[in-house]
Design an enzyme around this catalytic site. Structure first.
Site, PDB file in Angstrom:
ATOM      1  N   TYR A  44       1.068  -1.042  -0.100  1.00  0.00           N
ATOM      2  CA  TYR A  44       0.099   0.103   0.088  1.00  0.00           C
ATOM      3  C   TYR A  44       0.701   1.991  -0.041  1.00  0.00           C
ATOM      4  O   TYR A  44       0.997   1.289   1.077  1.00  0.00           O
ATOM      5  CB  TYR A  44      -1.481   0.398   1.092  1.00  0.00           C
ATOM      6  CG  TYR A  44      -1.911   1.090   1.791  1.00  0.00           C
ATOM      7  CD1 TYR A  44      -2.728   1.835   0.343  1.00  0.00           C
ATOM      8  CD2 TYR A  44      -2.245   1.510   2.337  1.00  0.00           C
ATOM      9  CE1 TYR A  44      -3.228   2.894  -0.112  1.00  0.00           C
ATOM     10  CE2 TYR A  44      -2.534   2.284   2.744  1.00  0.00           C
ATOM     11  CZ  TYR A  44      -3.143   3.301   1.562  1.00  0.00           C
ATOM     12  OH  TYR A  44      -3.788   4.555   1.746  1.00  0.00           O
ATOM     13  N   ASP A  98      -2.152  -1.325  -4.127  1.00  0.00           N
ATOM     14  CA  ASP A  98      -2.918   0.158  -4.617  1.00  0.00           C
ATOM     15  C   ASP A  98      -1.457   1.023  -4.181  1.00  0.00           C
ATOM     16  O   ASP A  98      -0.571   0.662  -3.365  1.00  0.00           O
ATOM     17  CB  ASP A  98      -3.719   0.500  -3.469  1.00  0.00           C
ATOM     18  CG  ASP A  98      -4.179   1.956  -2.700  1.00  0.00           C
ATOM     19  OD1 ASP A  98      -3.933   2.805  -4.619  1.00  0.00           O
ATOM     20  OD2 ASP A  98      -5.035   2.456  -3.153  1.00  0.00           O
ATOM     21  N   HIS A 100     -12.276   1.897  -4.436  1.00  0.00           N
ATOM     22  CA  HIS A 100     -11.298   0.707  -5.271  1.00  0.00           C
ATOM     23  C   HIS A 100     -12.135  -0.034  -5.839  1.00  0.00           C
ATOM     24  O   HIS A 100     -12.892  -0.899  -4.950  1.00  0.00           O
ATOM     25  CB  HIS A 100     -10.431   0.545  -5.061  1.00  0.00           C
ATOM     26  CG  HIS A 100      -8.793   1.287  -4.425  1.00  0.00           C
ATOM     27  ND1 HIS A 100      -7.992   1.919  -5.074  1.00  0.00           N
ATOM     28  CD2 HIS A 100      -9.423   2.503  -3.839  1.00  0.00           C
ATOM     29  CE1 HIS A 100      -7.415   2.821  -5.199  1.00  0.00           C
ATOM     30  NE2 HIS A 100      -7.958   2.666  -3.789  1.00  0.00           N
TER      31      HIS A 100
END
Length: 262
Positions: free
Chosen positions: A107, A150, A253
């Site tokens: 992330y 991500d 998302h």
């Protein structure tokens, strides 16, 4: 062995536990990598996930922010984590499957609103994080590995709804794209999603700020699945589940999936 892997920024795993369960029931990936769990590890609702067959979990968490987790039907060994850029954030975890494949779940920091490290500390942290990733992959050349998560950067012109309008917007600025490219090159990572879907607009994130995200369709591809060259040819069936962005009280998302025959 064939397995399907999914990555999804869930934006609070406790708040969106029902959505995770719905996704697991509908799609049934063998491995699900979650980001932005926003939960200490002991508060992640792992019992419900285990009831659905995801009896293995490795995670790093913190209260209210960040957090990464790997849920798996397959046995997976915790291979540790790295504190890139020394931020003290729960942003990376690695696990190894019994077939020897290591999965890195990332992330990357979002970077705030202004693409200038002189006035925005968060943007500097993002660039430093990517630089640390790059240096690590140069020093520790990954093999038989998959990187997902991500990454908070849409690198290609067709990864955003308007390349021209987003050139000065965090997530698509040239300096971020260059940093991500250097990180990818350092590990010789292959972008599996774009290997499978080489042409056309492709998004995995749509802002909450849009009153009708689906009609406006101002998306960005911030979520990625990469693999090392030794196994990249085994990856196929990539897809982004846009409809999941339309779940009730959704994450901003959508999940990204790929299947590997190894």
């Amino acid at each position: 062995m064939s397995f399907t892997l999914a990555t999804w920024n869930i934006n609070s795993v406790r708040l969106r536990e029902p959505l995770v369960c719905q996704f697991l029931e509908e799609e049934g990936p063998d491995v699900l990598c979650l980001q932005e769990c926003k939960s200490p590890v002991d508060k992640i609702p792992r019992e419900r996930f285990a009831e659905l067959g995801y009896t293995h979990m490795i995670a790093r968490g913190q209260k209210g922010y960040n957090g990464v987790a790997i849920l798996s039907k397959l046995p997976i060994e915790d291979r540790g984590d790295k504190d890139f850029a020394g931020l003290g954030h729960a942003r990376h975890i690695a696990g190894r499957l019994e077939n020897g494949v290591t999965i890195h779940n990332f992330y990357v920091p979002a970077g705030g609103d202004k693409p200038d490290r002189e006035v925005n500390e968060k943007f500097g942290q993002k660039l430093d994080y990517l630089t640390d990733m790059r240096d690590w992959f140069r020093d520790e050349t990954p093999e038989k590995a998959i990187l997902v998560g991500d990454l908070n950067i849409a690198p290609r012109e067709d990864d955003v709804w308007s390349h021209k309008q987003l050139l000065k917007v965090v997530s698509h600025t040239p300096i971020e794209v260059d940093h991500l490219a250097e990180t990818q090159e350092a590990g010789k990572w292959v972008d599996i999603t774009r290997q499978d879907i080489p042409e056309g607009l492709l998004y995995s994130w749509w802002s909450y700020r849009s009153p009708d995200w689906d009609a406006a369709d101002k998306g960005r591809r911030l979520d990625h699945v990469w693999a090392t060259p030794d196994i990249s040819n085994a990856g196929h069936s990539s897809r982004i589940l846009r409809h999941v962005r339309g779940y009730e009280k959704p994450s901003d998302h959508a999940p990204v999936l790929a299947t590997f025959d190894l």
